[in-house]
Enzyme design. Structure first.
Site, short mmCIF file in Angstrom:
data_model
loop_
_atom_site.label_atom_id
_atom_site.label_comp_id
_atom_site.label_asym_id
_atom_site.label_seq_id
_atom_site.Cartn_x
_atom_site.Cartn_y
_atom_site.Cartn_z
N ASP A 1 -4.81 1.48 -9.69
CA ASP A 1 -4.48 2.90 -9.74
C ASP A 1 -5.50 3.63 -8.88
O ASP A 1 -6.70 3.63 -9.18
CB ASP A 1 -4.54 3.38 -11.19
CG ASP A 1 -4.20 4.86 -11.34
OD1 ASP A 1 -4.07 5.55 -10.31
OD2 ASP A 1 -4.08 5.32 -12.49
N CYS B 1 4.64 13.65 2.56
CA CYS B 1 5.91 13.92 3.23
C CYS B 1 6.64 15.00 2.44
O CYS B 1 7.84 14.91 2.19
CB CYS B 1 6.74 12.66 3.38
SG CYS B 1 6.91 11.67 1.89
#
Length: 691
Positions: free
Chosen positions: A237, A317
């Protein structure tokens, strides 16, 4: 959402009643193919129009562009000599083949280099991937893209995705971390930049991390195409990524501080609407709000792992300022001057973009817009946080958010993207201490409690096979070193296998720095993959050494291989070897030129290196793993690599350049002929139903 996979049938076994061969009632499939998705979302339009993400007169063009399909793009990779040759092929024969075959009823080809990408090594086509697959005129282009991508000479990557690694300014000596790396296109680009000086084993390295275990293997596939010994894939993570440690010259352990970090965080992805149209149906204003926290935590962890003077690129994005400028503003304000935004507006001349937003509104799920946190309705106060709001007008000069880069789809026919480059000028205001997550501790305990070395499935993925590095006196290495006359500077301790016992099948090579990282951190870091294949076991009664040289790692070990196992080969002979695809009938040595015959006359049977070099300004240098048989000579190459080399050498690739459209028509003709003769036809569309 999206299309079903090819070959999917509604009467598949999981839709049938157990023990019943009769076809069951068709299961209703609610999924829509992309072509049926309505590319409309009133809230999306209202949200971004209210936020003013572009000039008012451009907004309609902005929305319209998001509803069109994304053009295909690719990058040329490889060493300077190979890249130069590939550029010649793209500019010459590739474009000519496509233009010559374009018919009036087919879409005309328009292909051009991206003006801002260095050395014309990135190209965009005014064609979508669907166009390339659909039209027969582009079958050679399609074949080219497939074979060269598999070989690793080009990378098919979206235009805007190429920007973050470029503005990161990676040098061969840099320690680089890619925090959210899968599927790996940017990681591959970082590796290319690391090897930019054509050094087979640079002193720097790339650590590619991803939280998703399965996606890590996609990452491995991408990295393997580059054949670099300077990369390691890890699975953690990224928001709580443990510290890595390295060994200092005095033998002590020190925390790794990275010179460059790419932080391409998970995001709502509304900048990818052109290739993921299902987002039109899923989009809500809450998407960005829900992701703001994790994005900030990942960026902050990246800042902690960054060396003073180093750079970190934050990218998404997404078009949403809550995921972009708000995250940058928050991290700048919380680190008390330790980070500053870098102006990279002149870094890529020719790139069209908008400056970062310095003012924005924050909206609730119901599109209730707020200018300050004090205005927020109490029912939204737990989801909308003060840190999501822009800086006060008098503080804007302190943060310089206009130094961020916003790329919008209508500016140069791309997807939407956000990039910010941060430089660490001093330590953070908190104590930067080792951070190990509970998940990592749990994995370490489980790993130590198991005696099995076999790969077994787990909730958080697979337990990887061990990384077993060679010791000083490794029996296998003695034979290899003697046979190939490996030079002493080569450090055999950088070789590894993936098993403790049994025959070593493959031997991999890492750089010294990567070896040290793996050995030092195996207890706390979950390594998925590292090393490039250097030697492969090849038990042959005529060979004095049980291992042959692998093409994957050849460039890394080539400088250390003795001249006795190297054969310089003319172009004509090399093409002859490449065109032979029958290993049982390799070209006889006597059929090759006298130059080759003299070199292999006293060469004992076994693996060797075939060398071809052009005498030009930008010389093309080719090294291939070959095999000197008792009376023959051949090269070890897979199909895609063979096509690649034949293309570079100007050889005949017609037998590999299959026209799938013609093949389909030929098959249809055969089927029709069988049908006329009363023969039965069986294909995927015909299902045999029991009586």
């Amino acid at each position: 959402m999206g299309r079903r996979k090819a070959g999917f049938r509604k009467d598949h076994h999981f839709n049938r009643k157990k023990g019943n061969s009769q076809r069951t009632e068709e299961v209703q499939d609610s999924r829509k193919p992309y072509s049926d998705i309505i590319k409309e979302n009133e809230k999306f339009v209202q949200y971004y129009k209210t936020l003013g993400v572009c000039k008012e007169e451009e907004f309609d063009e902005f929305i319209t562009s998001l509803k069109t399909d994304l053009p295909a793009t690719f990058r040329i990779t490889g060493s300077k000599g190979v890249a130069h040759k590939m550029l010649e092929i793209v500019q010459g024969q590739l474009i000519k083949d496509c233009v010559d075959q374009t018919e009036e009823n087919e879409k005309a080809l328009k292909i051009f280099p991206l003006p801002w990408y260095p050395n014309k090594l990135a190209w965009q086509m005014e064609l979508t991937r669907k166009d390339i697959r659909r039209y027969e005129a582009y079958y050679k282009l399609h074949n080219f893209l497939i074979s060269e991508t598999e070989h690793g000479t080009i990378s098919r990557q979206e235009t805007v995705s190429m920007i973050p690694p470029l503005v990161l300014d990676v040098e061969p000596h840099h320690k680089v971390l890619d925090m959210c790396a899968a599927p790996g296109s940017k990681t591959a680009q970082l590796l290319e930049l690391l090897h930019n000086k054509d050094d087979p084993i640079p002193s720097g390295y790339v650590i590619a991390n991803d939280v998703d275990n399965k996606r890590c293997y996609m990452l491995v596939h991408q990295a393997k195409r580059l054949n670099s010994p300077c990369v390691a894939v890890i699975n953690h993570d990224s928001a709580v990524l443990p510290n890595l440690f390295s060994t200092s010259p005095d033998g002590s352990k020190q925390q790794v501080q990275f010179d460059r970090i790419l932080c391409d965080v998970p995001c709502s992805g509304d900048g990818t609407l052109r290739k993921n149209p299902d987002i039109w149906m899923k989009w809500t204003a809450a998407n960005g709000i829900n992701l703001h926290g994790i994005q900030t935590r990942i960026l902050r962890r990246g800042a902690e792992l960054l060396a003073v003077g180093g750079k970190i690129v934050y990218s998404t994005c997404s078009i949403n300022p809550i995921e972009n400028e708000a995250v940058i503003h928050r991290i700048l304000s919380e680190t008390d001057g330790a980070l500053e935004l870098v102006d990279v507006s002149g870094h890529l001349p020719g790139l069209k973009f908008s400056p970062g937003m310095e003012d924005w509104l924050v909206a609730s799920r119901n599109l209730e817009f707020y200018k300050t946190f004090d205005d927020v309705d109490e029912k939204w106060s737990t989801t909308i946080r003060p840190q999501m709001f822009p800086p006060k007008p008098e503080d804007r000069g302190k943060y310089n958010l206009n130094r961020c880069i916003r790329i919008l789809p209508h500016q140069q026919n791309t997807g939407a993207f956000f990039v910010a480059v941060l430089k660490k000028v001093k330590l953070l205001n908190c104590k930067e201490t080792p951070l190990i997550s509970d998940e990592t501790k749990k994995r370490e305990i489980e790993s130590n409690s198991s005696n099995s070395q076999r790969k077994k499935p787990r909730k958080d993925g697979y337990r990887e096979d061990p990384f077993v590095f060679f010791k000083e006196e490794e029996p296998v290495w003695t034979d290899i070193k003697t046979f190939y006359k490996v030079a002493d500077p080569f450090d055999s301790k950088c070789l590894l296998t993936r098993c403790h016992v049994g025959k070593k099948k493959n031997i991999y090579l890492t750089s010294e720095a990567v070896r040290d990282l793996v050995v030092t951190n195996q207890g706390t870091i979950k390594f998925i993959n590292t090393g490039v294949k250097a030697f492969v076991r090849c038990d042959n009664k005529n060979m004095k050494c049980a291992f042959r040289i692998a093409n994957d790692g050849l460039e890394s070990i080539y400088p250390f291989i003795g001249d006795d196992r190297k054969v310089t080969i003319p172009k004509e002979d090399l093409i002859t070897l490449l065109l032979n695809d029958d290993p049982q009938h390799s070209p006889p040595i006597v059929s090759l030129s006298e130059t080759v015959q003299k070199q292999v006359e006293d060469l004992s049977p076994g693996s060797c290196v075939l060398i071809y070099k052009e005498d030009t300004v930008n010389p093309l240098m080719i090294h291939i793993s070959g095999w000197r048989g008792t009376t023959s000579l051949r090269c070890y190459m897979d199909r895609h690599s063979t096509v690649h080399l034949l293309r570079l050498l100007g050889g005949d690739i017609s037998k590999y350049d299959v026209n799938k459209f013609k093949k389909t028509m030929d098959n249809e003709f055969v089927d029709e002929k069988k049908e006329d003769n009363g023969e039965s036809i069986t294909n995927e569309s015909v299902v045999q139903v029991g009586k």
